[in-house]
Design an enzyme around this catalytic site. Structure first.
Site, PDB file in Angstrom:
ATOM      1  N   CYS A 117       0.842  -1.201   0.000  1.00 12.21           N
ATOM      2  CA  CYS A 117       0.000   0.000   0.000  1.00 12.21           C
ATOM      3  C   CYS A 117       0.877   1.251   0.000  1.00 12.21           C
ATOM      4  CB  CYS A 117      -0.916  -0.013   1.221  1.00 12.21           C
ATOM      5  SG  CYS A 117      -1.844   1.508   1.484  1.00 12.21           S
ATOM      6  N   CYS A 120       0.139   3.680   2.852  1.00 11.47           N
ATOM      7  CA  CYS A 120       0.690   3.208   4.129  1.00 11.47           C
ATOM      8  C   CYS A 120       2.176   3.538   4.231  1.00 11.47           C
ATOM      9  CB  CYS A 120       0.490   1.704   4.266  1.00 11.47           C
ATOM     10  SG  CYS A 120      -1.216   1.136   4.156  1.00 11.47           S
TER      11      CYS A 120
END
Length: 245
Positions: A117, A120
Site C-alpha cells: 500500500c 501506508c
C-alpha cells in the site's frame, strides 16, 4: 488471488496483493568517473556503525549517521521500522486480544497496513514520529497481508486504517487516514491520549469484533479471552464460538 488497488493515497482492499518488485540492473561507470586508487587510497568503511569514511586526506571527515529510538537498520523494509518501546507487531488474533487487555488504561492505536500500500508507506514515518513523541501510547501494527482473515473480521476494508482503544471505554474511534489527512490522526491522539483515570479493567475488542473473529476461527480461548467472554455472558468456548452477530 485478490488484489489491493490504489485509489489516490488510500488502498481499497479486496484481499491480497503481491509485493511490488523493482527491477535492478547493474550500472556501468564511465571512464571519467573512475578513481586513481594509487593517488587516492581508500580507507576501510565501517558499515556496521553506518559510518562512511571517504578519502584518507586529513581534511576529509567521515559522515556519521544520526541515531534515534526509531529502528532504521540498513536493509530494513519500510514497514519494519518502528520505535523500540511502544510499537508492537501483532502476530495473531489472540495476540491482539491479549495486548489490548494487558494495556490497562493506556491508549492503544491499531495501525492496519499492507506492504503493498503506497499510502501506508508514505504515512508510516509520520506514525513512527508520533509514536516517539507519545511514549505512553501503545501502537499495535497489523499487517493485512499476513492477517487477512482477522482484518476482514474486524471490518477493515481500506488502508491505511486505524482503531483507537482506551481502558474500560474500549473502542473510542476508528477511521482511515492518509498523509494528506494526518491532522485527523493528531486530533484523535490528543483527544483520547490525555491523562485520565479509567474505572474498571481494559475492555479491548467489543462484542461484535470478538464474535466476528470467533466465527471465522481466528480466536482461540485462553484465560484472558475467556474472562472477556464471561463478561458478556458466555461461560464456555462453545457458547462463544457460536455467538451470532
Amino acid at each position: 488471488m485478490d488484489a489491493i488497488s490504489s485509489l489516490g493515497t488510500n488502498c481499497v482492499l479486496s484481499g491480497v496483493s503481491p509485493f511490488s518488485q523493482e527491477n535492478q540492473s547493474k550500472s556501468k561507470l564511465s571512464p571519467f568517473m573512475s578513481l586513481d586508487l594509487k593517488e587516492h587510497p581508500m580507507a576501510s568503511a565501517d558499515f556496521t556503525n553506518q559510518t562512511l569514511t571517504a578519502f584518507s586526506s586529513s581534511s576529509a571527515s567521515p559522515f556519521q549517521a544520526k541515531t534515534s529510538s526509531i529502528g532504521m537498520s540498513r536493509g530494513m523494509r519500510w514497514w519494519e521500522k518502528s520505535t523500540n518501546h511502544n510499537m508492537l507487531e501483532i502476530q495473531s488474533a489472540n495476540h491482539l486480544v491479549d495486548s489490548l487487555l494487558n494495556a490497562g488504561d493506556r491508549l492503544v492505536v491499531l495501525d492496519f497496513y499492507s506492504p503493498g500500500c503506497g499510502g501506508c508507506k508514505s504515512l508510516h514515518p509520520k506514525i513512527c514520529q508520533l509514536a516517539e513523541t507519545n511514549p505512553n501510547v501503545m501502537f499495535l501494527k497489523v499487517n493485512q497481508e499476513e492477517l487477512r482473515t482477522m482484518c476482514h473480521g474486524l471490518n477493515v476494508h481500506v488502508l491505511p486504517f486505524f482503531k483507537f482503544y482506551r481502558g474500560a471505554e474500549g473502542k473510542v474511534c476508528s477511521f482511515s487516514c492518509t498523509i494528506a489527512t494526518i491532522n485527523k490522526f493528531k486530533k484523535a491522539l490528543d483527544k483520547h491520549g490525555s491523562e485520565r483515570c479509567s474505572l474498571g479493567d481494559a475492555k479491548g475488542l467489543d462484542e461484535k469484533e470478538l464474535a466476528a473473529l470467533a466465527s471465522v476461527g481466528e480466536l482461540k480461548m485462553n484465560s484472558l479471552t475467556m474472562h472477556q467472554a464471561s463478561n458478556i455472558g458466555y461461560k464456555t468456548e462453545e457458547q462463544y464460538q457460536t455467538m451470532v452477530l
